[in-house]
Design an enzyme around this catalytic site. Structure first.
Site, PDB file in Angstrom:
ATOM      1  N   SER A 146      25.712  30.309  17.812  1.00  6.47           N
ATOM      2  CA  SER A 146      26.009  29.112  17.035  1.00  6.47           C
ATOM      3  C   SER A 146      25.017  28.003  17.424  1.00  6.47           C
ATOM      4  O   SER A 146      23.809  28.198  17.308  1.00  6.47           O
ATOM      5  CB  SER A 146      27.452  28.690  17.245  1.00  6.47           C
ATOM      6  N   ASP A 198      30.542  35.420   8.174  1.00 10.97           N
ATOM      7  CA  ASP A 198      30.566  34.149   8.893  1.00 10.97           C
ATOM      8  C   ASP A 198      30.558  33.004   7.886  1.00 10.97           C
ATOM      9  O   ASP A 198      29.622  32.855   7.110  1.00 10.97           O
ATOM     10  CB  ASP A 198      29.341  34.066   9.811  1.00 10.97           C
ATOM     11  N   HIS A 253      32.384  34.344  12.550  1.00  9.03           N
ATOM     12  CA  HIS A 253      31.460  33.607  13.412  1.00  9.03           C
ATOM     13  C   HIS A 253      31.544  34.027  14.877  1.00  9.03           C
ATOM     14  O   HIS A 253      30.535  34.088  15.575  1.00  9.03           O
ATOM     15  CB  HIS A 253      31.754  32.109  13.278  1.00  9.03           C
TER      16      HIS A 253
END
Length: 705
Positions: free
Chosen positions: A560, A650, A681
């Protein structure tokens, strides 16, 4: 120069790391002279390819907290929500089990009510045909008995109208209320990990309902289409309190995001009348009611801006007055940065609120004295560097003791509310003395940095205690960016350490737990300030431990915003890092903006506003600025072999981000590989988590060949 482990050794190391147990929840109950401690824990079950939850009971002598006995553990993975009665021995469970009649592999949601240790009633909630799927997530989901135990409250998706296609119209009979031609309409939901959850409704279940009664089993409390309710708690037999999240400007992803506009409400379950508390320009979360004083505590902050920031503790008194508690800060307390209280957080007299929050690179527990607004840090259990409050009941407290060098431990203590600052809590350990095998024991070192502006940031090194010369280092910056790497035990660190790696965590400025000035300093400086501080901390740690760490073997691993950082680092310092592995990285903020469920994130982190006016950002100069902050800008400078670990579904960082980077590296002739998983995610499903970590270890080894 080589890394000396085989595939077999990597798989064995991960199997060993998967045996680690993590304590998630606990509940105290008192009967006569004993305390029954019910603890819920989780563990990876590699054979089942899923994470399992199990429950254990510890029976403790009330007078001295000595452990009397412990029950065998039992698997409770199918239990999604549990509620306990406050008057009698009654428990409600919403259980999800596979529906053998479903060709689509759907789950049945069964409500079970247990009384006096037998199954008193059960019902398939979908058969009642009052609502859609029950919300069992940790953001909205709730289940609770009214004080008189006559009703249960839970949340479910609003019942959809029957849909009919134009091909069926005039051929098949149309049921009353059927909508024509809407079966493919887009329905906005709450984003990542909350797919399909759009409009929850409050459901009141009559506990003593039986079939063939004239009264319905479930009553739906109508709510506005402008907001979504959640996190409900009973304040009396007639009143519920909860959180309302507003849908404007649109439903933005809410998981991991405490900045969504929201308010506390109280609703009369008979009349449906709503009363509101707090401001629409603020946020609200985690309401906790103290029955004896009829007082409600909750968390609040300004809406919009950074996705997570300091949460102020607010109190709603019996007369409806809202007071925000103003506390002092110190080296041992930087503010409340957790997103929730423990489910039971009050002292018996209603004068103390207990909670856990990160403070710098550690997670600590505190007691807030409401009369004085003073915050007192709780004493640490032996062998622990931090703690997490699991439950508070009748002035007994259950905590999980944490450390980066040993797995979780359970402790129970007793406190005197009137002397919380004078008498440190004396802890008694319930769990075994969880210590890693001596051959795999770990050590840590923390470095603190203070740039000229005096805003501190920290780096924590975790390394094998028996580390030899030329130990390779993996740098793992956290995501967010407004999050933090704490001192809680981590399976992936244990995995990498068994293969001979040291691991470095860097809490750069912008991390939570270091104060608001530090957090806000990052806005408009992502890709620069955070990148420079991660690299500086890495260089300093390598120099300090030069007898152990090998500066020629420094690797990058992050997901991320952590992926944003490691791809930036490999582009800005191409000769320093040997290889990269990244999960769902943010690569191009400009191309992410129109697709992600958190479009406001790209605006806030780019310094273009607080994210409240999305429509005003659709200008070429805005996209140009976002691109300048992004790792894609440095793609042509990358030299390190790069592994991309990507979730195909995601909603937070769309897989197109990794695909864009993959193509860019290919054009530059950089060794790269992309693995696509049917996951979201977090990539937390056991088969994908396993594959990603072992492939990362093999990728780092192969990069040297």
């Amino acid at each position: 120069m080589a890394l000396k482990y085989t595939i077999e050794e990597a798989v064995t190391a991960w199997r060993r790391a998967s045996q680690i147990v993590f304590y998630n929840a606990g509940r105290l109950s008192i009967q006569d002279d004993v305390v029954d401690v019910t603890v819920t824990a989780s563990q990876r079950n590699l054979a089942k390819e899923e994470s399992v939850r199990f429950q254990t009971h510890f029976i403790v002598q009330k007078s001295n907290l000595n452990l009397l006995s412990q029950t065998p553990s039992s698997d409770i993975s199918t239990e999604k929500l549990v509620a306990f009665g406050s008057k009698s021995n009654v428990t409600a469970i919403i259980r999800e089990t596979p529906d053998p009649k479903s060709y689509e592999k759907k789950n049945k949601q069964i409500l079970e009510i247990w009384k006096d240790n037998y199954l008193w009633n059960s019902v398939d909630l979908q058969h009642l045909d009052k609502h859609g799927k029950v919300y069992t997530d940790g953001t909205f989901g709730c289940l609770g008995f009214s004080p008189d135990e006559k009703h249960l409250v839970y949340l479910a998706e609003k019942k959809e109208p029957k849909k009919q296609s134009f091909l069926q119209f005039g051929v098949a009979a149309s049921a009353e209320g059927t909508k024509l031609g809407i079966e493919y309409d887009f329905v906005e939901d709450w984003g990542e990990q909350l797919v399909g959850k759009s409009q929850p409704v409050i459901c009141i279940y009559k506990v003593d309902w039986e079939p063939f009664q004239s009264e319905d089993a479930v009553r739906i409390l109508e709510a506005s289409n402008e907001w979504s309710p959640g996190q409900l708690v009973w304040c009396s037999n007639q009143h519920l309190a909860g959180v309302a999240w507003y849908h404007q400007p649109r439903r933005l992803g809410i998981i991991y995001c405490s900045n969504r506009p929201s308010q506390i409400f109280k609703v009369d379950v008979s009349s449906g009348k709503y009363d509101w508390f707090g401001l629409k320009s603020n946020t609200a979360a985690s309401p906790r009611h103290h029955a004896e004083s009829n007082t409600l505590a909750y968390l609040t902050s300004l809406a919009y801006g950074p996705h997570h920031k300091e949460q102020k503790i607010a109190i709603i008194s019996p007369d409806g007055t809202v007071k925000q508690v103003q506390t002092d800060y110190s080296e041992s307390y930087k503010g409340m940065y957790n997103q929730s209280f423990p489910e039971r957080c009050w002292s018996s007299d209603g004068k103390l609120v207990f909670y856990t929050t990160p403070c710098k690179s550690s997670v600590q527990s505190y007691a807030l004295v409401l009369d004085t607004c003073k915050v007192h840090k709780l004493s640490l259990p032996d062998g622990c560097t931090g703690s997490v409050v699991l439950d508070v009941f009748q002035d007994f407290i259950l905590v999980c003791g944490v450390s980066l060098t040993r797995p979780d431990q359970l402790f129970i203590g007793h406190f005197n509310p009137a002397k919380i600052n004078e008498e440190p809590i004396q802890w008694k350990r319930l769990s075994g003395n969880n210590v890693l095998p001596s051959a795999h024991s770990l050590a840590t070192d923390v470095l603190s940095f203070k740039p000229e502006d005096q805003m501190e940031y920290e780096a924590t090194l975790v390394f094998p205690q028996n580390a030899s010369e030329k130990t390779p280092l993996i740098v793992i910056p956290h995501g967010g960016p407004h999050a933090v790497s704490t001192d809680q035990f981590k399976s992936e660190v244990y995995f990498f350490s068994q293969l001979g790696y040291a691991v470095l965590f860097v809490n750069y400025r912008g991390s939570t737990g270091f104060g608001e000035q530090s957090l806000y300093s990052l806005l408009g400086k992502v890709g620069a300030q955070d990148v420079q501080e991660v690299h500086h901390a890495t260089v300093q740690m390598v120099e300090k431990h030069s007898k152990v760490l090998d500066k020629e073997l420094v690797f990058l691993f992050g997901g991320s915003h952590g992926g944003f950082l490691v791809t930036h680092l490999s582009g800005q310092y191409p000769d320093f890092y040997r290889a990269v592995s990244t999960r769902n990285p943010v690569i191009d903020m400009a191309s992410m903006f129109p697709i992600t469920d958190i479009a406001d994130w790209t605006i806030v982190e780019s310094g273009l506003g607080d994210g409240s006016e999305l429509e005003n950002l659709l200008e070429p100069q805005s996209f140009s600025k976002m691109w300048e902050f992004s790792p894609i800008r440095y793609a042509k400078k990358v030299k390190a072999p790069t592994l991309l670990l990507v979730g195909k579904v995601d909603r937070r960082v769309p897989p197109t981000q990794s695909m864009e980077y993959y193509r860019a590296l290919q054009l530059s002739g950089i060794k790269t590989r992309m693995i696509l998983y049917e996951d979201c995610h977090s990539l937390s499903q056991i088969p994908f988590d396993t594959d990603a970590l072992i492939n990362t270890a093999l990728w780092f080894k192969e990069s040297l060949q």
